[in-house]
Write an enzyme that holds these catalytic residues in place. Structure first.
Site, PDB file in Angstrom:
ATOM      1  N   CYS A   1     -41.465  52.012 -41.296  1.00  0.00           N
ATOM      2  CA  CYS A   1     -40.613  50.819 -41.435  1.00  0.00           C
ATOM      3  C   CYS A   1     -40.757  50.272 -42.850  1.00  0.00           C
ATOM      4  O   CYS A   1     -41.848  50.297 -43.410  1.00  0.00           O
ATOM      5  CB  CYS A   1     -41.024  49.747 -40.424  1.00  0.00           C
ATOM      6  SG  CYS A   1     -39.907  48.321 -40.438  1.00  0.00           S
TER       7      CYS A   1
ATOM      8  N   GLU B   1     -43.256  57.139 -31.842  1.00  0.00           N
ATOM      9  CA  GLU B   1     -43.850  56.768 -30.552  1.00  0.00           C
ATOM     10  C   GLU B   1     -42.882  55.971 -29.686  1.00  0.00           C
ATOM     11  O   GLU B   1     -42.038  55.221 -30.199  1.00  0.00           O
ATOM     12  CB  GLU B   1     -45.126  55.945 -30.800  1.00  0.00           C
ATOM     13  CG  GLU B   1     -46.215  56.788 -31.433  1.00  0.00           C
ATOM     14  CD  GLU B   1     -47.490  56.016 -31.779  1.00  0.00           C
ATOM     15  OE1 GLU B   1     -48.541  56.655 -31.861  1.00  0.00           O
ATOM     16  OE2 GLU B   1     -47.437  54.787 -31.968  1.00  0.00           O
TER      17      GLU B   1
ATOM     18  N   CYS C   1     -39.787  51.240 -24.463  1.00  0.00           N
ATOM     19  CA  CYS C   1     -39.658  50.672 -25.802  1.00  0.00           C
ATOM     20  C   CYS C   1     -39.470  51.862 -26.749  1.00  0.00           C
ATOM     21  O   CYS C   1     -40.354  52.712 -26.848  1.00  0.00           O
ATOM     22  CB  CYS C   1     -40.942  49.892 -26.109  1.00  0.00           C
ATOM     23  SG  CYS C   1     -40.986  49.233 -27.769  1.00  0.00           S
TER      24      CYS C   1
ATOM     25  N   SER D   1     -33.958  44.519 -30.722  1.00  0.00           N
ATOM     26  CA  SER D   1     -34.811  43.510 -31.327  1.00  0.00           C
ATOM     27  C   SER D   1     -34.765  43.649 -32.844  1.00  0.00           C
ATOM     28  O   SER D   1     -34.853  44.756 -33.367  1.00  0.00           O
ATOM     29  CB  SER D   1     -36.235  43.752 -30.826  1.00  0.00           C
ATOM     30  OG  SER D   1     -37.128  42.958 -31.525  1.00  0.00           O
TER      31      SER D   1
ATOM     32  N   GLY E   1     -39.896  50.668 -36.512  1.00  0.00           N
ATOM     33  CA  GLY E   1     -38.681  50.545 -37.313  1.00  0.00           C
ATOM     34  C   GLY E   1     -37.859  49.306 -37.020  1.00  0.00           C
ATOM     35  O   GLY E   1     -38.099  48.600 -36.042  1.00  0.00           O
ATOM     36  N   GLU E   2     -36.907  49.042 -37.910  1.00  0.00           N
ATOM     37  CA  GLU E   2     -35.990  47.913 -37.753  1.00  0.00           C
ATOM     38  C   GLU E   2     -34.634  48.483 -37.292  1.00  0.00           C
ATOM     39  O   GLU E   2     -33.921  49.120 -38.078  1.00  0.00           O
ATOM     40  CB  GLU E   2     -35.852  47.177 -39.100  1.00  0.00           C
ATOM     41  CG  GLU E   2     -34.664  46.249 -39.222  1.00  0.00           C
ATOM     42  CD  GLU E   2     -34.558  45.209 -38.109  1.00  0.00           C
ATOM     43  OE1 GLU E   2     -35.512  44.470 -37.856  1.00  0.00           O
ATOM     44  OE2 GLU E   2     -33.469  45.142 -37.484  1.00  0.00           O
TER      45      GLU E   2
ATOM     46  N   CYS F   1     -47.416  45.503 -28.754  1.00  0.00           N
ATOM     47  CA  CYS F   1     -46.538  45.069 -29.835  1.00  0.00           C
ATOM     48  C   CYS F   1     -47.246  45.119 -31.179  1.00  0.00           C
ATOM     49  O   CYS F   1     -48.333  44.581 -31.325  1.00  0.00           O
ATOM     50  CB  CYS F   1     -46.135  43.623 -29.595  1.00  0.00           C
ATOM     51  SG  CYS F   1     -44.553  43.497 -28.853  1.00  0.00           S
TER      52      CYS F   1
ATOM     53  N   CYS G   1     -48.209  43.960 -38.583  1.00  0.00           N
ATOM     54  CA  CYS G   1     -47.724  45.121 -37.824  1.00  0.00           C
ATOM     55  C   CYS G   1     -48.231  46.432 -38.413  1.00  0.00           C
ATOM     56  O   CYS G   1     -48.160  46.653 -39.620  1.00  0.00           O
ATOM     57  CB  CYS G   1     -46.197  45.102 -37.846  1.00  0.00           C
ATOM     58  SG  CYS G   1     -45.451  46.596 -37.174  1.00  0.00           S
TER      59      CYS G   1
ATOM     60  N   HIS H   1     -41.716  34.714 -34.613  1.00  0.00           N
ATOM     61  CA  HIS H   1     -43.137  34.642 -35.005  1.00  0.00           C
ATOM     62  C   HIS H   1     -43.548  33.468 -35.894  1.00  0.00           C
ATOM     63  O   HIS H   1     -44.743  33.271 -36.120  1.00  0.00           O
ATOM     64  CB  HIS H   1     -43.607  35.950 -35.651  1.00  0.00           C
ATOM     65  CG  HIS H   1     -43.271  37.167 -34.850  1.00  0.00           C
ATOM     66  ND1 HIS H   1     -43.348  37.210 -33.482  1.00  0.00           N
ATOM     67  CD2 HIS H   1     -42.808  38.395 -35.231  1.00  0.00           C
ATOM     68  CE1 HIS H   1     -42.977  38.398 -33.051  1.00  0.00           C
ATOM     69  NE2 HIS H   1     -42.637  39.124 -34.089  1.00  0.00           N
TER      70      HIS H   1
ATOM     71  N   CYS I   1     -44.009  43.715 -42.326  1.00  0.00           N
ATOM     72  CA  CYS I   1     -44.539  42.493 -41.704  1.00  0.00           C
ATOM     73  C   CYS I   1     -46.073  42.620 -41.709  1.00  0.00           C
ATOM     74  O   CYS I   1     -46.608  43.685 -41.368  1.00  0.00           O
ATOM     75  CB  CYS I   1     -44.029  42.348 -40.273  1.00  0.00           C
ATOM     76  SG  CYS I   1     -42.232  42.320 -40.181  1.00  0.00           S
TER      77      CYS I   1
END
Ligand code: SF4
Length: 350
Positions: free
Chosen positions: A118, A96, A111, A201, A169-170, A343, A125, A226, A122
């Site tokens: 991922c 996405e 974005c 990010s 994803g990271e 987010c 998420c 966070h 977290c």
């Protein structure tokens, strides 16, 4: 018949490799440049679109090569103007991207996603609940930018102004794809966008942040912070166990000294978890070693996560404490909540 997968994606060639290929095919070198421009400047999705090549050459290329372009699978429009697109990759995986328009600031941000799923899990998420299936290729990241740019032009009569690598994803675990995509997005013979309008990010991988510093990159860095102490951060972001706040601060300071790039912290506030004045005090301490902008983000509850969103009042007090202690801060009300585009909500839901 040759299967689609057996053909090599022409976009995996560098310009030098493409030139060598064309000479080998008995074609002139400048043809390679033309194909390169079609791929990276004009976002061609098939050889048929390359109208300045002869039909014979187009056929020759399509016998052995392919363009594995991503395809729009579904588009959802939020009441606030945000548009979420789901794309299908050539191997049928879904990813996405989100277009966030802010016409009053003349800002149209995409974005983009860098991995299918991922691995960092977290707790707040939705993407983290899907396992990581693969990294997204550089060309597939560029495709997201090209297609969402088209959407911005069609819907708002305005091209994209900013790109954030903050989707699924990271990014620093898809390092090669991310770096190559940024090279193509910023290249004169690519999309020719300024690297200063790009933000990568990360959930915080100290070694890779240093690597970005060593490469003296020109784009901006955002840390998904966070939580401002290790105990709380370990609780919501398991990656913090190997990359604690001290290691992260050291690596970001190093990044800053090497690049002078803009640094921001993303800070989602969770009710009664990280939104007290004590938390704000800890956060202020993390803002003293290099210039940093804090973005406070309203939480969007996802199914199965143990958090609630902070009240307006708590967020206002938290932001005020930061401002009173000379920290530059923006409070970002969430966008695209009604279509799960905010987010932490990207999860290929229908
Ligand atoms: S917040 Fe980012 S790093 Fe964490 S699980 Fe979600 S996509 Fe992965």
């Amino acid at each position: 018949m040759e299967s689609k997968e057996a053909k090599k994606d022409i976009r995996s060639f560098s310009i030098e490799e493409l030139e060598a290929l064309f000479l080998q095919l008995g074609e002139q070198r400048f043809r390679a440049k033309q194909v390169y421009e079609w791929i990276w400047q004009k976002g061609a999705q098939s050889f048929d679109q390359m109208t300045n090549l002869s039909k014979g050459l187009r056929e020759k290329l399509s016998t052995s090569y392919i363009i594995n372009a991503i395809q729009v699978d579904k588009v959802q429009r939020s009441l606030d103007g945000t548009i979420k697109s789901r794309f299908r990759l050539h191997d049928q995986h879904l990813i996405e991207s989100v277009l966030i328009p802010v016409p009053s600031d003349n800002r149209y941000t995409v974005c983009v996603s860098s991995q299918v799923g991922c691995s960092l899990a977290c707790t707040f998420c939705a993407t983290g609940k899907m396992k990581r299936l693969r990294n997204i290729d550089a060309a597939e990241i560029v495709d997201q930018v090209v297609l969402v740019n088209k959407q911005a032009l069609e819907t708002f009569d305005h091209p994209l102004t900013n790109i954030v690598y903050m989707g699924m994803g990271e990014p620093l675990l898809a390092y090669k794809s991310v770096m190559k995509s940024i090279e193509r997005i910023t290249a004169e013979d690519g999309l020719n966008m300024s690297p200063r309008r790009i933000t990568v990010s990360t959930a915080g991988i100290a070694k890779m942040i240093r690597k970005l510093g060593d490469e003296e990159v020109k784009f901006n860095l955002a840390l998904s912070l966070h939580a401002a102490d290790d105990t709380k951060r370990n609780e919501i972001m398991p990656i913090n166990e190997q990359n604690n706040l001290e290691a992260l601060m050291d690596s970001i300071e190093y990044f800053y000294k090497k690049t002078k790039g803009k640094i921001s912290y993303e800070y989602i506030t969770f009710q009664d978890f990280n939104d007290s004045i004590e938390d704000a005090r800890n956060l202020v301490k993390l803002c003293k070693r290099f210039p940093v902008h804090v973005n406070i983000i309203e939480y969007n509850p996802i199914d199965g996560a143990p958090f609630l969103k902070s009240t307006e009042h708590r967020i206002d007090d938290f932001a005020k404490y930061l401002k009173d202690h000379d920290v530059t801060v923006t409070v970002r009300r969430s966008r695209g909540k009604d279509i799960d585009a905010a987010c932490g909500q990207l999860a290929n839901k229908d």
